[in-house]
Write an enzyme that holds these catalytic residues in place. Structure first.
Site, short mmCIF file in Angstrom:
data_model
loop_
_atom_site.label_atom_id
_atom_site.label_comp_id
_atom_site.label_asym_id
_atom_site.label_seq_id
_atom_site.Cartn_x
_atom_site.Cartn_y
_atom_site.Cartn_z
N GLU A 180 0.58 -1.46 -0.30
CA GLU A 180 0.11 -0.19 -0.11
C GLU A 180 0.73 1.15 0.22
O GLU A 180 1.99 0.66 0.35
CB GLU A 180 -1.23 0.17 1.53
N ASP A 181 0.26 2.46 -0.83
CA ASP A 181 0.91 3.52 -0.33
C ASP A 181 1.24 4.03 0.97
O ASP A 181 1.80 4.66 1.45
CB ASP A 181 -0.02 4.19 -1.61
N ARG A 187 1.18 12.61 -8.72
CA ARG A 187 2.02 11.44 -8.83
C ARG A 187 3.24 11.05 -9.04
O ARG A 187 3.91 10.46 -8.42
CB ARG A 187 0.56 9.95 -9.47
N ASP A 200 -4.94 5.33 5.90
CA ASP A 200 -5.45 6.64 6.84
C ASP A 200 -6.23 5.86 7.26
O ASP A 200 -6.42 5.97 8.67
CB ASP A 200 -5.80 7.44 5.04
P1 5GP Z 1 -7.85 4.08 3.39
O1 5GP Z 1 -8.73 3.54 3.44
O2 5GP Z 1 -6.81 3.09 4.82
O3 5GP Z 1 -8.44 5.49 4.21
O4 5GP Z 1 -7.39 5.03 2.57
C1 5GP Z 1 -6.44 4.76 1.84
C2 5GP Z 1 -6.99 4.95 1.14
O5 5GP Z 1 -6.58 6.71 0.96
C3 5GP Z 1 -4.90 5.28 0.39
O6 5GP Z 1 -4.42 3.46 -0.42
C4 5GP Z 1 -4.30 6.11 0.05
O7 5GP Z 1 -5.27 6.10 -2.51
C5 5GP Z 1 -5.41 7.58 0.09
N1 5GP Z 1 -5.13 8.29 0.73
C6 5GP Z 1 -5.25 7.85 1.62
N2 5GP Z 1 -4.39 9.72 2.70
C7 5GP Z 1 -4.23 9.82 1.17
C8 5GP Z 1 -3.62 11.03 1.30
O8 5GP Z 1 -3.45 11.87 2.24
N3 5GP Z 1 -2.80 11.51 0.28
C9 5GP Z 1 -3.78 10.93 -1.16
N4 5GP Z 1 -3.21 11.06 -1.81
N5 5GP Z 1 -4.06 9.40 -0.79
C10 5GP Z 1 -4.57 9.14 0.41
MG MG Z 2 -4.07 3.11 -1.81
#
Ligand code: 5GP
Ligand code: MG
Length: 181
Positions: free
Chosen positions: A106-107, A172, A110
């Site tokens: 994963e990148d 990106r 959040d």
């Molecule tokens: P989660 O499901 O943990 O809330 O979010 C996961 C996905 O949301 C990450 O894999 C990413 O693709 C996107 N994401 C979450 N936070 C950020 C952020 O600060 N910047 C960007 N560009 N994408 C985010």
């Molecule tokens: Mg992601």
């Protein structure tokens, strides 16, 4: 051209967070750890599109073990800065995961909803093992408790771009990571 040039078009609403040097040094450490832990295995690395594509490329180049790669594309954000909470599979995993050692790449984590979703989905394929790698994880943001096995950096609870991470699909290609104000 400096790393800052592409971000100029969002009117300077950015702040450097992690330099290319910091990122590459940490990736070298993570690759070493993973190579040690999977020395006698041939794990399948599942990259989560689109955000993880640059991180995954840099990481796999430094692995000194046999491995396979595949991808999944999931969506939850659309063009919004905040997660909608609803996750769709836009491109599914192609390879068979039963009995395999799986590493999800994963990148950023959040809310943790995406990794939780992926954990449930992949566990249903009955892999031999399942671990998670993420370049970034936000502090004080998690809606679900989730421990990443190989984490690059804890970062503040802000929206970040660059090094694979987008804002409305752009930025990106920035080689470093910035906070978007
Ligand atoms: P989660 O499901 O943990 O809330 O979010 C996961 C996905 O949301 C990450 O894999 C990413 O693709 C996107 N994401 C979450 N936070 C950020 C952020 O600060 N910047 C960007 N560009 N994408 C985010
Ligand atoms: Mg992601």
């Amino acid at each position: 051209m400096s790393e800052f040039a592409y971000a100029d078009f969002i009117n300077g609403q950015y702040e450097p967070l992690l330099s290319t040097d910091q990122i590459q040094k940490r990736i070298t450490e993570l690759a070493q750890e993973i190579s040690d832990d999977y020395e006698n295995n041939c794990p399948v690395l599942i990259g989560v599109l689109n955000g993880a594509f640059i991180f995954m490329g840099d990481l796999v180049k430094q692995l000194t073990i046999n491995c396979e790669v595949d991808f999944i594309k999931i969506s939850s954000y659309g063009k919004a800065k905040k997660s909608s909470g609803k996750i769709d599979v836009l491109k599914d995993i192609d390879c068979h995961l039963e009995g395999r050692d799986v590493l999800v790449i994963e990148d950023i984590v959040d809310s943790g909803l995406s990794v939780k979703f992926l954990e449930q989905k992949i566990k249903s394929c009955e892999p031999n093992s399942l671990k998670f790698v993420s370049l970034l994880q936000k502090k004080d943001s998690a809606q679900v408790d989730f421990e990443i096995d190989y984490l690059g950096f804890w970062i503040p609870n802000e929206f970040v771009v660059g090094y694979g991470l987008d804002f409305a699909q752009k930025l990106r290609n920035l080689p470093a990571i910035y906070i978007l104000k």
